[in-house]
Design an enzyme around this catalytic site. Sequence first.
Site, PDB file in Angstrom:
ATOM      1  N   ASP A  15     -33.764   6.762   1.615  1.00 19.11           N
ATOM      2  CA  ASP A  15     -33.080   7.888   2.259  1.00 19.11           C
ATOM      3  C   ASP A  15     -32.770   7.534   3.711  1.00 19.11           C
ATOM      4  O   ASP A  15     -33.243   6.520   4.238  1.00 19.11           O
ATOM      5  CB  ASP A  15     -33.882   9.196   2.149  1.00 19.11           C
ATOM      6  CG  ASP A  15     -35.265   9.095   2.769  1.00 19.11           C
ATOM      7  OD1 ASP A  15     -35.436   8.331   3.738  1.00 19.11           O
ATOM      8  OD2 ASP A  15     -36.181   9.777   2.283  1.00 19.11           O
ATOM      9  N   GLU A  55     -70.589  20.378   0.739  1.00 15.27           N
ATOM     10  CA  GLU A  55     -70.297  20.352   2.174  1.00 15.27           C
ATOM     11  C   GLU A  55     -70.737  18.997   2.736  1.00 15.27           C
ATOM     12  O   GLU A  55     -71.667  18.364   2.233  1.00 15.27           O
ATOM     13  CB  GLU A  55     -71.023  21.497   2.885  1.00 15.27           C
ATOM     14  CG  GLU A  55     -70.419  22.851   2.532  1.00 15.27           C
ATOM     15  CD  GLU A  55     -71.111  24.016   3.214  1.00 15.27           C
ATOM     16  OE1 GLU A  55     -72.147  23.801   3.871  1.00 15.27           O
ATOM     17  OE2 GLU A  55     -70.601  25.146   3.075  1.00 15.27           O
ATOM     18  N   LYS A  95     -30.371  10.669  -0.296  1.00 12.01           N
ATOM     19  CA  LYS A  95     -31.327  11.409  -1.146  1.00 12.01           C
ATOM     20  C   LYS A  95     -31.344  12.887  -0.766  1.00 12.01           C
ATOM     21  O   LYS A  95     -31.288  13.222   0.412  1.00 12.01           O
ATOM     22  CB  LYS A  95     -32.731  10.823  -0.952  1.00 12.01           C
ATOM     23  CG  LYS A  95     -33.816  11.560  -1.699  1.00 12.01           C
ATOM     24  CD  LYS A  95     -35.185  10.961  -1.456  1.00 12.01           C
ATOM     25  CE  LYS A  95     -35.958  11.685  -0.377  1.00 12.01           C
ATOM     26  NZ  LYS A  95     -37.319  11.200  -0.187  1.00 12.01           N
ATOM     27  N   THR A 155     -38.925   9.292  -5.724  1.00 11.80           N
ATOM     28  CA  THR A 155     -37.854   8.760  -4.868  1.00 11.80           C
ATOM     29  C   THR A 155     -37.583   7.295  -5.195  1.00 11.80           C
ATOM     30  O   THR A 155     -36.440   6.881  -5.412  1.00 11.80           O
ATOM     31  CB  THR A 155     -38.270   8.890  -3.377  1.00 11.80           C
ATOM     32  OG1 THR A 155     -38.505  10.266  -3.106  1.00 11.80           O
ATOM     33  CG2 THR A 155     -37.225   8.332  -2.444  1.00 11.80           C
ATOM     34  N   SER A 210     -45.339   8.984  -2.786  1.00 12.95           N
ATOM     35  CA  SER A 210     -46.247  10.034  -3.243  1.00 12.95           C
ATOM     36  C   SER A 210     -46.202  10.100  -4.773  1.00 12.95           C
ATOM     37  O   SER A 210     -46.956   9.408  -5.452  1.00 12.95           O
ATOM     38  CB  SER A 210     -45.824  11.345  -2.580  1.00 12.95           C
ATOM     39  OG  SER A 210     -46.643  12.386  -2.988  1.00 12.95           O
ATOM     40  N   ASP A 251     -40.202   2.495   2.413  1.00 20.80           N
ATOM     41  CA  ASP A 251     -40.283   3.891   2.863  1.00 20.80           C
ATOM     42  C   ASP A 251     -41.632   4.092   3.560  1.00 20.80           C
ATOM     43  O   ASP A 251     -42.528   3.259   3.407  1.00 20.80           O
ATOM     44  CB  ASP A 251     -40.172   4.820   1.649  1.00 20.80           C
ATOM     45  CG  ASP A 251     -39.640   6.203   2.023  1.00 20.80           C
ATOM     46  OD1 ASP A 251     -39.487   6.499   3.224  1.00 20.80           O
ATOM     47  OD2 ASP A 251     -39.372   7.003   1.098  1.00 20.80           O
ATOM     48  N   GLN A 287     -45.606  18.704   6.242  1.00 20.34           N
ATOM     49  CA  GLN A 287     -45.342  20.121   6.584  1.00 20.34           C
ATOM     50  C   GLN A 287     -45.362  20.169   8.115  1.00 20.34           C
ATOM     51  O   GLN A 287     -46.289  20.646   8.746  1.00 20.34           O
ATOM     52  CB  GLN A 287     -46.417  21.033   5.976  1.00 20.34           C
ATOM     53  CG  GLN A 287     -46.193  22.521   6.231  1.00 20.34           C
ATOM     54  CD  GLN A 287     -45.027  23.136   5.467  1.00 20.34           C
ATOM     55  OE1 GLN A 287     -44.656  22.656   4.412  1.00 20.34           O
ATOM     56  NE2 GLN A 287     -44.442  24.197   6.009  1.00 20.34           N
TER      57      GLN A 287
HETATM   58  C1  R5P Z   1     -40.033  11.783   2.551  1.00 21.03           C
HETATM   59  O1  R5P Z   1     -39.277  12.085   3.463  1.00 21.03           O
HETATM   60  C2  R5P Z   1     -40.818  10.510   2.557  1.00 21.03           C
HETATM   61  O2  R5P Z   1     -40.309   9.585   3.461  1.00 21.03           O
HETATM   62  C3  R5P Z   1     -40.869   9.891   1.178  1.00 21.03           C
HETATM   63  O3  R5P Z   1     -39.577   9.525   0.786  1.00 21.03           O
HETATM   64  C4  R5P Z   1     -41.444  10.869   0.170  1.00 21.03           C
HETATM   65  O4  R5P Z   1     -42.642  11.390   0.633  1.00 21.03           O
HETATM   66  C5  R5P Z   1     -41.655  10.198  -1.163  1.00 21.03           C
HETATM   67  O5  R5P Z   1     -42.147  11.137  -2.075  1.00 21.03           O
HETATM   68  P1  R5P Z   1     -42.137  10.861  -3.626  1.00 21.03           P
HETATM   69  O6  R5P Z   1     -42.803   9.544  -3.843  1.00 21.03           O
HETATM   70  O7  R5P Z   1     -42.919  12.007  -4.194  1.00 21.03           O
HETATM   71  O8  R5P Z   1     -40.724  10.870  -4.098  1.00 21.03           O
END
Ligand code: R5P
Length: 298
Positions: free
Chosen positions: A171, A46, A194, A228, A224, A220, A102
């Site tokens: 995207d 904690e 995308k 993408t 993550s 972008d 989310q």
């Molecule tokens: C999604 O809408 C975000 O703008 C990024 O394109 C997304 O979070 C990328 O995620 P990852 O690297 O897992 O493909």
Amino acid sequence: MLLQLTSLETMYVIGGTSSLTVAEDISKKLKQPLARTTIKRFPDDEWYVRVLDDIKGEDVLIVQTTYPDTKIIELLLLQDAVYEAGANKIIIVIPYFGYCRQDKKFETGESISARAIAEHISLHADYVITVDPHKDYLLDFFNVPAISCSAVSEIANYLKMKEINFVLAPDKGAKKTAKEAGNIIGCEYDYMDKTRIDANTVEIKPKKLEARNKNVALIDDIISTGGTMAKSIKELKKQGARKTLVACTHGLFIDGAKEKLYSNGCDEIISTDTIENEFSKVKVAPVVIDALVRDKII
Ligand code: R5P
């Protein structure tokens, strides 16, 4: 370009453990003290937080990225400590707002996680500022005035040194970002189609791009898993791109993202310091300060 500060009273800057660099940068640029704190964990993990300076009646700016989620608890405790100590104005800087993706109920029965977190942060805050929120309407989830600023100009200025002649958004959501970066760099931009299948899988529809023999910067808000960007690089390479660089504001780089990007032919990875990592080549403190001054929050 940094806006001119007029008359800034003493304002203590507090850095949570996920945003120490940004907090230090803000403190230095504004010539305001970095508050002394004790932030540590109890044996059961904690958080324990204590502000050591006397901040009664003072304005306080707390900087903390809310990722990973344990850092949210640390932020809430820092806010409580500052409130208990009798601070005057409490400004919360959230370089990367974790849980931002989310932002609605995609299926019935889900929580709107971003709103739940925002409501808790609002409890002891007078203002909130965040960098490149995933969606603009995230700001409405806070119960106090919330603003955003963008790191795109800083990223584009970095990319200017890289002889980029085409900017691509992976995207449609990032099209505006690619346009802004393209305008600053002085080159064409485009976006790809995308479709997200699940948290780990995306599909990129083939599309004719003006990428042959070009140095392309993919841009972008978040990288993550890197899925993408990796798929986008693959498509660009097929279409004869010379160099491919990837740039984002928020670099999470999970699940082997770095290896995925390099193995698909990425020449350079660039992110800001909203989430501190080995690719944090662009600083966000200047744009945060600009926005705070512009909106007369400080
Ligand atoms: C999604 O809408 C975000 O703008 C990024 O394109 C997304 O979070 C990328 O995620 P990852 O690297 O897992 O493909």
